[in-house]
Structure formats: structure tokens, C-alpha cells
Design a protein around this motif. Structure first.
Motif, short mmCIF file in Angstrom:
data_model
loop_
_atom_site.label_atom_id
_atom_site.label_comp_id
_atom_site.label_asym_id
_atom_site.label_seq_id
_atom_site.Cartn_x
_atom_site.Cartn_y
_atom_site.Cartn_z
N SER A 185 14.03 0.42 2.59
CA SER A 185 13.88 -0.25 3.87
C SER A 185 12.64 -1.14 3.90
N LYS A 186 11.56 -0.66 3.26
CA LYS A 186 10.32 -1.45 3.22
C LYS A 186 10.50 -2.73 2.42
N LYS A 223 1.06 5.42 -0.28
CA LYS A 223 0.36 6.70 -0.32
C LYS A 223 1.28 7.71 -1.00
N PRO A 238 1.58 11.95 0.78
CA PRO A 238 2.56 12.24 1.84
C PRO A 238 3.99 12.34 1.31
N LEU A 287 15.28 5.89 0.90
CA LEU A 287 15.66 5.00 2.01
C LEU A 287 14.45 4.37 2.66
N MET A 288 13.36 5.17 2.73
CA MET A 288 12.13 4.67 3.34
C MET A 288 11.62 3.45 2.57
N ILE A 293 12.65 23.76 2.51
CA ILE A 293 13.64 23.97 3.57
C ILE A 293 14.98 24.39 2.97
N ARG A 346 0.85 -1.20 0.00
CA ARG A 346 0.00 0.00 0.00
C ARG A 346 0.88 1.25 0.00
N LYS A 382 18.19 15.61 -1.12
CA LYS A 382 17.92 15.18 0.25
C LYS A 382 16.52 14.59 0.39
N LEU A 418 15.66 10.72 1.51
CA LEU A 418 14.74 10.41 2.60
C LEU A 418 13.68 9.40 2.14
N ILE A 451 4.36 15.69 -0.38
CA ILE A 451 4.47 16.75 0.63
C ILE A 451 5.86 16.72 1.28
N LEU A 452 6.34 15.49 1.57
CA LEU A 452 7.67 15.36 2.17
C LEU A 452 8.74 15.94 1.25
N VAL A 465 11.05 19.33 2.02
CA VAL A 465 12.52 19.31 2.06
C VAL A 465 13.08 20.29 1.05
#
Lengths: 182, 121, 174
Positions: free
Chosen positions: A94-95, A40, A43, A90-91, A54, A38, A83, A87, A46-47, A51
Motif C-alpha cells: 500500500s505504501k 521501522k 514494530p 499489504l501495509m 495469537i 523510512r 497472516k 498484514l 513485534i506485529l 500474530v
């Protein structure tokens, strides 16, 4: 086999080109999607954008254009993309790594095993309602007081995407080194 | 557990810390001056707090700038007279260094020019 | 704060029950719809606050470790920054909460402890974010701290109520 996962992580971290990193992060998401996970999307967008913003707040390098009081600079924009992609990438990397290959040793490992048993117990039985939140939780705790954990497995399926992830990461890593000087 | 006096104290102290953080963060930082480099119609911005060596290509050749210890200077240039190198290091708002033959101009700018500008005149 | 005179013999069992509750509450938090992603109420921190009243200091830190690792295993983020963020924020806020509870032994309720926890955890994460994402991240700190202040108060009030009402806690004290 699982060593390739860790190699992929390291190669991904060291890719310097923002666009290649972004592309690879996108590929990782697609692989997750393809494995029927699943996902999304909003998000992540937006992430990524937060970044980038920023980084844009700290102007560095060639000014591309002015946005009100903000100077949009090329290096900041690229570093934001880099960056943010790191982020997100890696997420999802990792999954894709199967949990069964990770063994946490010692007391902490045992505690985690029990923790997952109780977590399963909490998810069963009555639903927790907003209005009666405290009593619902309390009842669940009382019901658990007399149970002892039995052997339980962490419910995550082994996803065998190691090879495709490793090969795409390797290809983009080599491209990043720019062997053909383009 | 009833609310205790220490709770109210922590509530107020935490709020004060957050207000302090927000005000200092959102306030324009007077220390954060940066170098603006103009060459060939392009503008580059580099904060002075970060050390940097960079080479720019101008009409007659390369000019290298260096940011070190919060100061910027031209260290190498393909021009004949090398006046730009002799101009030395600058770090104050409103100061400028230029390599006219190579059409490169470095000026120091900052977020809050108001007070410092008056001082430099 | 009322401290227990004798700790349960099998405190590892309590750690895993509270750890399981942490994961369960994260799941609830994940399911309830939010206007903006990444804004968390932090109900998964309630078990940590409870542990400050009922567990010895060393076991509180164990619970925090379990919560971070377990949460990352569920979300599959063990090898990403998110794990690093969550672990360092939780550990530093855990240590701060333990210190403040020792310092103000009976003079503070869960609201004060929760506010300290929320503040220190958020400050740690802002510091990490500026190191990893760049200096601009400090601006993000402003909304994060403000939201954390509101949710920290809310979680403190909720935990206070829980400790007052809970039969489980009352059995515990016997």
C-alpha cells in the motif's frame, strides 16, 4: 499501469504458502527501503510475533513440541506466519502505491483536500508543548478561523515501483501454484 | 464540562464489561474440547468445533477421520476388520476411538477435565 | 452538554479544520516515544469528541470518514487491513457516541462519551481481529480493553478541559 498495483495486491492475497508470503512481504519492505522510505523494523517484528502467538494459542494440526502448558502446532505456526506476513505485506504494498493515482470523488474528495490544507497549517507555526497543550491547540484553531483553504496537493511523491513489485509478486505466485511439483 | 452522574455510571458499567470480558476470555473454556490423534509417534490436535476431513498414513495404509457437528469418527481405513469405523462418533471427554492395525488412536481431551472426568466414570 | 442553537453556515469548513487537527494530533502521537508500539493514547480522537458538541450528527460521521481516509493516505495504508480496522472501529464508535449523547443529552460529559467510544471501537476491532487473525486474538482483547479504558478516561478529561478553556469554542457559541 496502476492496474498492475491492484493485480499485485490480489495475487499477494491469494498466495497460500506461508513461507512464500513471508518472503514476498520481506521483498516489499526491501523495495520500500530501497526507495528511501523510512522503515521501522522493530514494530514489524513485534506485529509478526504477536500474530504468530495469537495463532499458537489455538492449537491445530501436528504437535511440534510442548512449551509449558502450550502445545506448539505446525499448522497454527504456519497460519500465524501467513497472516502476519499478509498484514505486513499489504501495509508495504500500500505504501508503494502512489497516492496521485487515487482520486476520491465528490464531496468527500473536496473535504479531504481541505483537510490536508488545514493539516499543513497546523504543522506550521508554534510548536505544541505538553504543558500548554490545550492553549496551544486553541491558539492554532483561532489562527485558522480566518483562513480559507487554497489549492494544495497531498505531499507524496510518485514512487514507480509498480513493475518490480508486479513481477516479483507474479513469480512467487506462480511458484506457489507449484507447477514443477517439488 | 463538569463531571456528571452519567459519567460515573458509564465509568462503572464500562469497567464491569471489561472485567467480564477478561474473566470469560481468560477462564479455561470447558466447551473447547479437542481431538488428540496419535499415529506413528506424531501427535495431532484438532478442535471439535471446526469441521474437517483428514487422511493419515499409518503402517498398513491410510485412515481417514472426519470431524462434523462437534463429533469425530473414522470414516475410512485400510484395515481388514473395520472395527474402527463401527466404533462410531465420539465427542465426550475421555472417550476414544482407535484403529489398532494402523496404530491410530483418537482421544477427546479438554482444557478442564476435572468436573467432566468425574461425570464420565 | 450544551448544544449549539445554530450551526455554522459553512460546516464543511469546520469538518476540514477538525479533520486537519485529527491528522496533526496523529502526527504528534506518532512522534512522541512510546514504550511499546501499537499502544496509542488516542489524542487524535479529541476533534471527534469536540465535533459531537459543535457539529450536526451527519457531519460527525463525515468527519470520522475524513479522519480514517486522511490518516490512511498519510501513512499509506489505504489498501491494507489497517484501514479496514480503523474505519470500522471509528464508524461504530462514532455512531455509539452520537447515540449516547442523544440519549443522555445534558447529563453526560466528554468522559462518559469518550469511554463509550473507546469501548465500542476496541470491541469492533477485537471482533475483526478474531475474524481475520484467528480465535486466539480474543486474548489480545484483554490488554487492549484495559489500556483503552485508561486512555479513554484521559482523553475525556482532556477534552472536558479543552471545552472549558477554549476561546475558539466560546467564539463558536456566539
Amino acid at each position: 499501469m496502476s492496474i498492475l498495483n491492484y493485480v499485485s495486491i490480489i495475487l499477494f492475497i491469494f498466495i497460500e504458502s506461508s513461507l512464500l508470503k513471508f518472503l514476498l512481504a520481506l521483498i516489499y519492505i526491501l523495495i520500500c527501503k530501497y526507495s528511501k522510505m523510512r522503515i521501522k523494523i522493530i514494530p514489524n517484528i513485534i506485529l509478526l510475533f504477536s500474530v504468530i502467538i495469537i495463532n499458537l494459542l489455538y492449537p491445530f494440526g501436528r504437535v511440534l513440541f510442548y512449551l509449558g502448558p502450550l502445545r506448539i502446532t505446525l499448522e497454527s505456526l504456519l497460519s500465524g506466519i501467513q497472516k502476519g506476513s499478509l498484514l505486513i505485506g499489504l501495509m508495504y504494498l500500500s505504501k508503494n502505491i502512489s497516492i496521485s493515482s487515487i482520486k476520491i470523488p465528490g464531496e468527500v474528495g473536496l473535504l479531504i483536500k481541505d483537510t490536508f490544507y488545514y493539516f499543513n497549517q497546523f504543522t506550521q507555526g508554534d510548536k505544541v508543548k505538553f504543558k500548554t497543550f490545550i492553549t496551544d491547540i486553541d491558539n492554532k484553531l483561532l489562527a485558522l478561523s480566518n483562513t480559507k483553504p487554497v489549492e494544495s496537493e497531498i505531499i507524496r511523491k510518485n514512487r514507480n515501483n509498480t513493475l518490480i513489485i508486479f513481477s516479483t509478486t507474479l513469480i512467487l505466485f506462480i511458484l506457489d501454484l507449484n507447477p514443477f511439483n517439488f | 464540562m463538569p463531571i456528571k452522574l452519567a459519567d460515573i455510571a458509564i465509568f462503572i458499567i464500562t469497567l464491569a464489561i471489561i472485567v467480564f470480558y477478561s474473566v470469560t476470555t481468560l477462564q479455561k473454556d470447558s466447551n473447547s474440547s479437542y481431538a488428540k490423534i496419535e499415529i506413528d509417534g506424531n501427535t495431532f490436535i484438532y478442535p471439535l468445533e471446526k469441521d474437517l476431513i483428514k487422511t493419515f498414513h499409518g503402517p498398513i495404509g491410510d485412515t481417514t477421520i472426519e470431524i462434523k457437528n462437534g463429533k469425530i469418527s473414522i470414516t475410512e481405513s485400510d484395515c481388514k476388520n473395520k472395527i474402527c469405523i463401527k466404533m462410531g462418533k465420539i465427542d465426550k471427554l475421555g472417550q476414544a476411538v482407535a484403529c489398532l492395525p494402523n496404530k491410530l488412536l483418537i482421544t477427546i481431551e479438554g482444557e478442564s477435565n476435572d468436573e467432566v472426568d468425574i461425570l464420565s466414570y | 452538554m450544551t448544544k449549539l442553537t445554530s450551526y455554522p453556515t459553512n460546516s464543511n469548513r469546520i469538518i476540514s479544520i477538525l479533520g486537519g487537527l485529527c491528522l496533526f494530533l496523529s502526527l504528534i502521537e506518532y512522534i512522541i516515544p512510546k514504550p511499546i508500539p501499537f499502544i496509542k493514547l488516542g489524542i487524535a480522537n479529541i476533534p471527534i469528541l469536540i465535533s459531537i458538541v459543535i457539529l450536526p450528527k451527519k457531519d460527525i460521521l463525515k468527519l470520522i470518514l475524513i479522519k480514517s481516509i486522511g490518516g490512511s493516505l498519510v501513512s499509506g495504508n489505504l489498501f491494507s487491513w489497517i484501514f479496514l480496522y480503523s474505519l470500522s472501529g471509528s464508524l461504530i464508535s462514532g455512531i455509539s457516541m452520537i447515540l449516547i449523547s442523544i440519549l443522555l443529552n445534558n447529563k453526560v460529559s466528554m468522559i462518559g462519551i469518550s469511554l463509550i467510544g473507546s469501548l465500542t471501537s476496541n470491541l469492533t476491532q477485537i471482533l475483526l481481529a478474531t475474524a481475520i487473525l484467528g480465535p486466539g486474538a480474543k486474548y489480545l482483547g484483554v490488554p487492549i480493553l484495559i489500556i483503552g479504558f485508561i486512555s479513554g478516561t484521559f482523553i475525556g478529561v482532556l477534552t472536558n478541559n479543552f471545552l472549558n478553556k477554549s476561546v475558539w469554542i466560546r467564539n463558536f457559541n456566539k
